[in-house]
Enzyme design. Sequence first.
Site, PDB file in Angstrom:
ATOM      1  N   HIS A   1      16.319 -14.933  82.070  1.00 23.74           N
ATOM      2  CA  HIS A   1      16.360 -14.412  80.712  1.00 23.74           C
ATOM      3  C   HIS A   1      14.988 -14.459  80.036  1.00 23.74           C
ATOM      4  O   HIS A   1      14.531 -13.482  79.433  1.00 23.74           O
ATOM      5  CB  HIS A   1      17.380 -15.208  79.882  1.00 23.74           C
ATOM      6  CG  HIS A   1      17.393 -14.812  78.442  1.00 23.74           C
ATOM      7  ND1 HIS A   1      16.633 -15.460  77.484  1.00 23.74           N
ATOM      8  CD2 HIS A   1      18.038 -13.813  77.797  1.00 23.74           C
ATOM      9  CE1 HIS A   1      16.830 -14.878  76.316  1.00 23.74           C
ATOM     10  NE2 HIS A   1      17.678 -13.879  76.477  1.00 23.74           N
TER      11      HIS A   1
ATOM     12  N   CYS B   1     -19.112  -3.489 102.195  1.00 19.92           N
ATOM     13  CA  CYS B   1     -18.151  -4.370 101.516  1.00 19.92           C
ATOM     14  C   CYS B   1     -18.818  -5.639 101.002  1.00 19.92           C
ATOM     15  O   CYS B   1     -18.160  -6.620 100.698  1.00 19.92           O
ATOM     16  CB  CYS B   1     -16.986  -4.712 102.438  1.00 19.92           C
ATOM     17  SG  CYS B   1     -17.470  -5.498 103.991  1.00 19.92           S
TER      18      CYS B   1
END
Length: 801
Positions: free
Chosen positions: A425, A756
């Site tokens: 919830h 990279c």
Amino acid sequence: METDKLVLWFNEIELDDIPQVGGKNASLGEMIRELTAKGVNIPDGFAVTAHAYRYLLESAGIKDEMEHILSDLDTHDMHNLSEKGEKLRSLVYNAEIPEDLNRAILDAYRKLCEEYEENTDVAVRSSATAEDLPDASFAGQQETYLNIRGEEALIEACKKCFASLFTNRAISYREDKDFDHMSVALSIGVQKMVRSDLAASGVIFSIDTESGFRDAVLLTGSYGLGEMVVQGTVNPDEFYVFKPTLKTGYKPILQKKLGTKEVKMIYSSNKEDPVEIVPVAEDERKKFCVTEDEILTLARWTAIIEDHYSEKAGFFKPMDIEWGKDGNTGELFILQARPETVQSQRDVNVLESYNLSETGNLLVTGTAVGSKIGAGTAHVIENASDIKDFKKGEILITDMTDPDWEPIMKIATAIITNKGGRTCHAAIISRELGVPCIVGTGDGTEKLKGFGEVTASCAEGEVGNVYEGILKYDVKRINLESIERPKTDIMMNVGNPDIAFDVASIPNDGVGLARLEFIISNFIQIHPMALIQFDRVEDAKTREEIETLTLGYENKADFFVDKLAQGVAKIGAAFYPNDVIVRMSDFKSNEYANLIGGPFFEVDEENPMIGFRGASRYYDDRYRDGFVLECRAMKKVRDEMGLSNVKLMVPFCRTVGEAKKVVDVLAQNGIVQGENGLELYMMVEIPSNVILIEEFGKIFDGFSIGSNDLTQLTLGLDRDSALIAHIFDERDQAVTDLIREAITKANRMGKKIGICGQAPSDYPEFAEFLVECGINSISLISDTVIETTLNVLKTEKRLGK
């Protein structure tokens, strides 16, 4: 459909009937009519209609009195809200049910008993006519009653359901959403119970609830009835499944995370309270509540449901689904489905990122919900009766929340709970409110008691962190529609699977570097050889650590394979179908020694930076079996999960002879270049790689320049040495000359070549240099992708590309 019926069976209802039966019942009817033929199991039942509710009010003559009670409602005054709610509920509950309505409900129940068993057990669920709208989730505002048996108990539960249209939380929520209270009616769903009290149940989202990533199913589950997961009373098991390859017959379970599952809700023999909460046995907690086959079945059903609702709506419609497993028959069932109301409403063209700009004393960790940061005064509330003392702008800290807490949740700066998972919830409501939330901290209320101001950060991956004090942070918002795509591929460096779904939303062309080291260090933690040759681990404490981490694995090596495969698969899925280039392990020996069990398999080296690392380990008897586990994991990702966009890259390959040996080892373990589109790349990070790049090009499909290692080996320095750190610079001419040569030769051969390393992220002029050289791709850390994209676009335009 007739609008004056008091009761309708689910198979008489379709999605368009929300005004008559509410969102929940309309959805159940739609699925039973349309999806049972596609194999989706849904328990039968019937709806007491909204007309029946209005008929009850009219018959009892209480509408005018209800309107009078509501006339001076003030939902910001907790006393006023409580008083009004109690009066309204009492009025509706005590209204006498007309005889014909009473008879219609009981006749339907008797028919349901004939279908199943005498005095059959049913769930009695509220279904409001304003429920499950695309921009508001009214779920949980009204009551549900489980394990209701017998006619008398059913009528009592229906009366309670009708009255629950006026729970304090429902009144407050409708007021916030600007709904006229008297225009909303309540239908009731009476559905055959699934005996998940003897097995498991949970919640599924057809979209990632945190990032909005559309292609993943998030499934949560725990033992017993599903209320424990929905309410957030337990920390459930969590699973991610990748929809695109699932639909083509693969088994892409991207992640399996074991929850603590301390308690479960089961049937009770007590007539006054037909369910009870009991502890879960210790050995059961350490097991997943569902099997892999069951995970995949539920994920397939989720995809079927989402596709159906999306086709019906004419646009993408992610779903929020509840499921249960019957412990008597072993069958799986879908219990209800409603539209997801948060990520589906998000503007995907605006990228919002929160970043802490300072660090602080870490107090508590839990599961992050969302990616925002909130700071304010910590307010621990241990009893719901104290919520009236909560002030706007404070941070709510409590054990768990339920819908009664929503009036204060909407004024909180952040929410922190001891219990709950991503589908509880607190998590659902905080997403809807746009409030950062950290659930499942375990002991947050205890640890944060007494602290004045704290900062709750959900911006650091899956783990949510609570820091002492108010820390500085910044928020960036970028309109993605305004950004063009350059001709140079802009890829990303991603090592952490937990952030993959989030960063994949940044415009990109795939992943140029996915490092295995982060996954091994953080998710596996154990040296692979310690799993293969466990007998060589002589230290009792180390053995115990390994036993604990590999719990549930008869073969310890399978733990390494599964965890590595799941980590890589999550990154592969996030960027699918774009290339994801995975670099095989490149730990140095001292780094391997830091893994659990590592000291039993590693030797001390004078300079591990240029020692036993990379390709040299893969074919060597001292590590070859460990590399085999890496191969098994990559094969699982590509062949079992269907992520053929994952390509492999070999690091620190010193000689052409080494390259051939590594390719042979890969092939011996089922990873064959060219099969199923497999490409093999090599890191260019040693001067020999540049000098002999044309020879390496006969073996590999492409290259990626590792500028960090290439710089240290070109300049002859150890980049870990602080004494000579000032010399390290990728922009040195010796380095840039080698990079230019590598790019030129690779382009001449028709081989892909990218970079990279860190340099393009740190230095804009270095990225410009790479574009000028004709590099195919630049791979960057996520923080610099947008800025470098704009820089590359400017450079390409200057060069007339």
